[in-house]
Design a protein around this motif. Structure first.
Motif, PDB file in Angstrom:
ATOM      1  N   ILE A   6       0.861  -1.182   0.000  1.00 23.39           N
ATOM      2  CA  ILE A   6       0.000   0.000   0.000  1.00 23.39           C
ATOM      3  C   ILE A   6       0.894   1.228   0.000  1.00 23.39           C
ATOM      4  CG2 ILE A   6      -1.765   1.298   1.251  1.00 23.39           C
ATOM      5  CD1 ILE A   6      -2.660  -1.365   2.487  1.00 23.39           C
ATOM      6  N   THR A   7       0.909   1.959  -1.101  1.00 25.56           N
ATOM      7  CA  THR A   7       1.706   3.187  -1.162  1.00 25.56           C
ATOM      8  C   THR A   7       0.895   4.330  -0.543  1.00 25.56           C
ATOM      9  OG1 THR A   7       0.880   3.848  -3.341  1.00 25.56           O
ATOM     10  CG2 THR A   7       2.787   2.380  -3.302  1.00 25.56           C
ATOM     11  N   GLY A   8       1.602   5.395  -0.177  1.00 26.55           N
ATOM     12  CA  GLY A   8       0.917   6.537   0.419  1.00 26.55           C
ATOM     13  C   GLY A   8       0.173   6.168   1.686  1.00 26.55           C
ATOM     14  N   ALA A   9       0.792   5.328   2.508  1.00 28.24           N
ATOM     15  CA  ALA A   9       0.088   4.729   3.648  1.00 28.24           C
ATOM     16  C   ALA A   9      -0.250   5.714   4.761  1.00 28.24           C
ATOM     17  CB  ALA A   9       0.909   3.573   4.218  1.00 28.24           C
ATOM     18  N   THR A  10       0.302   6.926   4.709  1.00 30.25           N
ATOM     19  CA  THR A  10      -0.091   7.947   5.682  1.00 30.25           C
ATOM     20  C   THR A  10      -1.028   8.984   5.067  1.00 30.25           C
ATOM     21  OG1 THR A  10       1.959   9.133   5.180  1.00 30.25           O
ATOM     22  CG2 THR A  10       1.957   7.726   7.137  1.00 30.25           C
ATOM     23  N   GLY A  11      -1.391   8.801   3.803  1.00 31.74           N
ATOM     24  CA  GLY A  11      -2.275   9.733   3.119  1.00 31.74           C
ATOM     25  C   GLY A  11      -3.739   9.436   3.389  1.00 31.74           C
ATOM     26  N   HIS A  12      -4.606  10.290   2.863  1.00 33.40           N
ATOM     27  CA  HIS A  12      -6.041  10.175   3.128  1.00 33.40           C
ATOM     28  C   HIS A  12      -6.619   8.836   2.685  1.00 33.40           C
ATOM     29  CE1 HIS A  12      -6.745  14.203   4.614  1.00 33.40           C
ATOM     30  NE2 HIS A  12      -6.046  14.704   3.613  1.00 33.40           N
ATOM     31  N   ILE A  13      -6.256   8.387   1.487  1.00 33.75           N
ATOM     32  CA  ILE A  13      -6.792   7.128   0.972  1.00 33.75           C
ATOM     33  C   ILE A  13      -5.961   5.947   1.448  1.00 33.75           C
ATOM     34  CG2 ILE A  13      -7.193   5.760  -1.103  1.00 33.75           C
ATOM     35  CD1 ILE A  13      -9.306   7.846  -0.707  1.00 33.75           C
ATOM     36  N   GLY A  14      -4.654   6.030   1.278  1.00 30.58           N
ATOM     37  CA  GLY A  14      -3.794   4.916   1.655  1.00 30.58           C
ATOM     38  C   GLY A  14      -3.943   4.519   3.107  1.00 30.58           C
ATOM     39  N   ASN A  15      -4.087   5.505   3.994  1.00 35.93           N
ATOM     40  CA  ASN A  15      -4.221   5.206   5.412  1.00 35.93           C
ATOM     41  C   ASN A  15      -5.544   4.511   5.705  1.00 35.93           C
ATOM     42  OD1 ASN A  15      -4.727   6.382   8.548  1.00 35.93           O
ATOM     43  ND2 ASN A  15      -2.651   5.747   8.044  1.00 35.93           N
ATOM     44  N   ARG A  16      -6.606   4.944   5.027  1.00 37.37           N
ATOM     45  CA  ARG A  16      -7.900   4.275   5.198  1.00 37.37           C
ATOM     46  C   ARG A  16      -7.827   2.822   4.727  1.00 37.37           C
ATOM     47  NH1 ARG A  16      -9.469   9.704   4.554  1.00 37.37           N
ATOM     48  NH2 ARG A  16     -11.421  10.318   5.578  1.00 37.37           N
ATOM     49  N   VAL A  17      -7.179   2.610   3.592  1.00 35.70           N
ATOM     50  CA  VAL A  17      -7.030   1.242   3.076  1.00 35.70           C
ATOM     51  C   VAL A  17      -6.203   0.400   4.049  1.00 35.70           C
ATOM     52  CG1 VAL A  17      -6.110  -0.177   1.200  1.00 35.70           C
ATOM     53  CG2 VAL A  17      -7.254   1.998   0.682  1.00 35.70           C
ATOM     54  N   ALA A  18      -5.138   0.988   4.559  1.00 38.79           N
ATOM     55  CA  ALA A  18      -4.281   0.266   5.510  1.00 38.79           C
ATOM     56  C   ALA A  18      -5.065  -0.149   6.748  1.00 38.79           C
ATOM     57  CB  ALA A  18      -3.089   1.140   5.893  1.00 38.79           C
ATOM     58  N   LEU A  29       3.460  -1.398   4.184  1.00 35.47           N
ATOM     59  CA  LEU A  29       3.016  -0.013   4.103  1.00 35.47           C
ATOM     60  C   LEU A  29       4.178   0.887   3.698  1.00 35.47           C
ATOM     61  CD1 LEU A  29       0.875   0.140   7.380  1.00 35.47           C
ATOM     62  CD2 LEU A  29       0.177  -0.574   5.078  1.00 35.47           C
ATOM     63  N   MET A  30       4.002   1.581   2.600  1.00 37.08           N
ATOM     64  CA  MET A  30       5.045   2.467   2.085  1.00 37.08           C
ATOM     65  C   MET A  30       4.663   3.919   2.326  1.00 37.08           C
ATOM     66  SD  MET A  30       6.319   2.933  -1.868  1.00 37.08           S
ATOM     67  CE  MET A  30       6.208   4.649  -2.437  1.00 37.08           C
ATOM     68  N   THR A  31       5.616   4.687   2.851  1.00 38.20           N
ATOM     69  CA  THR A  31       5.383   6.101   3.117  1.00 38.20           C
ATOM     70  C   THR A  31       6.734   6.799   3.258  1.00 38.20           C
ATOM     71  OG1 THR A  31       4.470   7.688   4.713  1.00 38.20           O
ATOM     72  CG2 THR A  31       5.225   5.591   5.591  1.00 38.20           C
ATOM     73  N   ARG A  32       6.719   8.107   3.164  1.00 38.21           N
ATOM     74  CA  ARG A  32       7.943   8.872   3.441  1.00 38.21           C
ATOM     75  C   ARG A  32       8.159   9.028   4.939  1.00 38.21           C
ATOM     76  NH1 ARG A  32       6.619  13.842  -0.537  1.00 38.21           N
ATOM     77  NH2 ARG A  32       4.583  13.374   0.370  1.00 38.21           N
ATOM     78  N   THR A  33       7.093   8.795   5.713  1.00 40.19           N
ATOM     79  CA  THR A  33       7.160   9.012   7.162  1.00 40.19           C
ATOM     80  C   THR A  33       6.641   7.787   7.931  1.00 40.19           C
ATOM     81  OG1 THR A  33       5.002  10.108   7.014  1.00 40.19           O
ATOM     82  CG2 THR A  33       6.975  11.526   6.988  1.00 40.19           C
ATOM     83  N   PRO A  34       7.389   6.690   7.945  1.00 34.30           N
ATOM     84  CA  PRO A  34       6.910   5.471   8.606  1.00 34.30           C
ATOM     85  C   PRO A  34       6.690   5.645  10.109  1.00 34.30           C
ATOM     86  CG  PRO A  34       9.220   5.250   7.957  1.00 34.30           C
ATOM     87  CD  PRO A  34       8.700   6.483   7.305  1.00 34.30           C
ATOM     88  N   GLU A  35       7.296   6.648  10.714  1.00 38.03           N
ATOM     89  CA  GLU A  35       7.105   6.875  12.155  1.00 38.03           C
ATOM     90  C   GLU A  35       5.654   7.241  12.470  1.00 38.03           C
ATOM     91  OE1 GLU A  35       8.473  10.809  10.353  1.00 38.03           O
ATOM     92  OE2 GLU A  35       9.023   8.677  10.169  1.00 38.03           O
ATOM     93  N   LYS A  36       4.896   7.634  11.461  1.00 32.95           N
ATOM     94  CA  LYS A  36       3.488   7.967  11.667  1.00 32.95           C
ATOM     95  C   LYS A  36       2.581   6.738  11.632  1.00 32.95           C
ATOM     96  CE  LYS A  36       3.834  12.671   9.792  1.00 32.95           C
ATOM     97  NZ  LYS A  36       3.319  13.632   8.769  1.00 32.95           N
ATOM     98  N   GLY A  39       0.468   2.755  14.759  1.00 31.24           N
ATOM     99  CA  GLY A  39      -0.739   1.987  15.058  1.00 31.24           C
ATOM    100  C   GLY A  39      -0.885   0.713  14.256  1.00 31.24           C
ATOM    101  N   PHE A  40       0.089   0.423  13.423  1.00 34.40           N
ATOM    102  CA  PHE A  40       0.030  -0.777  12.581  1.00 34.40           C
ATOM    103  C   PHE A  40       1.116  -1.750  13.006  1.00 34.40           C
ATOM    104  CE2 PHE A  40      -1.847   2.661  10.193  1.00 34.40           C
ATOM    105  CZ  PHE A  40      -2.968   2.087   9.629  1.00 34.40           C
ATOM    106  N   GLY A  41       0.941  -2.327  14.182  1.00 32.09           N
ATOM    107  CA  GLY A  41       1.968  -3.164  14.776  1.00 32.09           C
ATOM    108  C   GLY A  41       2.384  -4.357  13.949  1.00 32.09           C
ATOM    109  N   GLN A  42       1.411  -5.028  13.307  1.00 32.57           N
ATOM    110  CA  GLN A  42       1.736  -6.255  12.589  1.00 32.57           C
ATOM    111  C   GLN A  42       2.259  -6.004  11.178  1.00 32.57           C
ATOM    112  OE1 GLN A  42      -1.023  -9.701  13.121  1.00 32.57           O
ATOM    113  NE2 GLN A  42      -2.375  -8.188  14.065  1.00 32.57           N
ATOM    114  N   GLN A  47      10.175   2.949   4.281  1.00 35.65           N
ATOM    115  CA  GLN A  47      10.296   4.348   3.867  1.00 35.65           C
ATOM    116  C   GLN A  47      10.700   4.391   2.399  1.00 35.65           C
ATOM    117  OE1 GLN A  47      13.197   6.683   6.021  1.00 35.65           O
ATOM    118  NE2 GLN A  47      12.192   8.594   5.467  1.00 35.65           N
ATOM    119  N   ALA A  48       9.872   5.016   1.587  1.00 35.61           N
ATOM    120  CA  ALA A  48      10.155   5.112   0.154  1.00 35.61           C
ATOM    121  C   ALA A  48       9.302   6.219  -0.438  1.00 35.61           C
ATOM    122  CB  ALA A  48       9.864   3.780  -0.551  1.00 35.61           C
ATOM    123  N   GLU A  49       9.707   6.684  -1.620  1.00 35.91           N
ATOM    124  CA  GLU A  49       8.929   7.697  -2.332  1.00 35.91           C
ATOM    125  C   GLU A  49       9.178   7.547  -3.819  1.00 35.91           C
ATOM    126  OE1 GLU A  49      10.451  11.824  -1.918  1.00 35.91           O
ATOM    127  OE2 GLU A  49      11.677  10.961  -0.310  1.00 35.91           O
TER     128      GLU A  49
END
Length: 283
Positions: A6-18, A29-36, A39-42, A47-49
């Protein structure tokens, strides 16, 4: 096992899908900010863009199904960023791409982003990978933002209609497709249950909130004039204006049943969405 990216995993759509797939241990989960994503422990987080090809190589490695959400850049540049992701998917041996495009995507669209989405779709087709193209309409939860604090929307949208769709409905559809991608080859429009003109949209909001909302028609020249004074880049101004011109041309007016056919749940009406999400008026 169907390993899902799932790309954009901290974005509006990607986060909802995640969130919808968070119980699935086979997601990355792919994002530029994995520290955010605490809540997705498993879930595996990376980190990628799109602008960093080396990071994409790691992100797509061992992936079966990849959800590619659109990035943010000027039209043309944006499609090339998407191509980096598509190329990485192809090189990694990904089996299926799910791409979030936009309703009315075509080379002749009045909306610059739609032309860009169409170019991305062409890149996907040229890759030879199995794919699902999901073309969503304008988002229902952005309607109050389009009217602004003064509850006035101005633009060259004419009497054109919009098949507004909730982000939640789009995310649910994406999650369903990712869970069984081979069942949904091809291109699907994701819309709400009805299309409303901008004047009708204003009227509905007025009735729902008890406050006066107004749509004011203006020419392209009038719209360009005041938007250019806001200090935004020229391509953003062209995009704003183009979105209204596309509405006037009927590019986002057709209503699709795809959300229901894929998720077996009816998409929100505007009334249902406002009732359940009053926070959209207080972003």
């Amino acid at each position: 096992m169907n390993k899902i990216l799932i790309t954009g995993a901290t974005g509006h759509i990607g986060n909802r899908v995640a969130h919808l797939l968070k119980q699935d241990t086979s997601i990355r989960l792919m994002t530029r900010t994995p520290e955010k994503l605490s809540g997705f422990g498993q879930a595996e987080k990376i980190q990628a863009e799109y602008g960093d090809k080396a990071s994409l190589t790691a992100a797509f490695k061992d992936i079966d199904t990849a959800f590619i959400v659109s990035g943010y850049a000027a039209p043309g540049q944006r499609a090339l960023l998407h191509k980096n992701a598509i190329d990485s998917a192809q090189q990694a041996g990904v089996s299926h791409i799910v791409y979030l495009s936009f309703q009315g995507a075509s080379a002749q669209s009045k909306f610059p982003m739609s032309r860009d989405h169409f170019q991305t779709e062409e890149f996907i087709r040229q890759s030879g990978l199995a794919c699902t193209i999901l073309r969503d309409s304008f988002y229902m939860d952005l309607i109050p933002e389009m009217f602004g604090e003064n509850r006035l929307m101005r633009g060259p949208g004419g009497d054109g209609k919009v098949a507004w769709v909730a982000r939640e409905d789009v995310a649910r559809t994406i999650a369903a497709v990712l869970s069984n991608p081979s069942a949904y080859p091809g291109t699907f429009n994701l819309t709400g249950r009805e299309a409303l003109s901008l004047t009708e949209t204003a009227g509905r909001l007025s009735k729902l909130t008890g406050k006066k909302y107004t749509y004011q028609q203006e020419s392209v020249e009038e719209g360009m004039l005041w938007r250019n004074q806001l200090g935004a880049p020229a391509w953003e101004v062209d995009t704003w204006i183009g979105s209204y011109v596309a509405i006037a041309a009927g590019e986002v007016a057709s209503v699709s049943k795809a959300v229901y056919e894929i998720t077996h749940q009816h998409p929100f009406t505007l009334e249902e969405y406002v009732s359940q999400h009053p926070e959209i008026f207080h972003p």
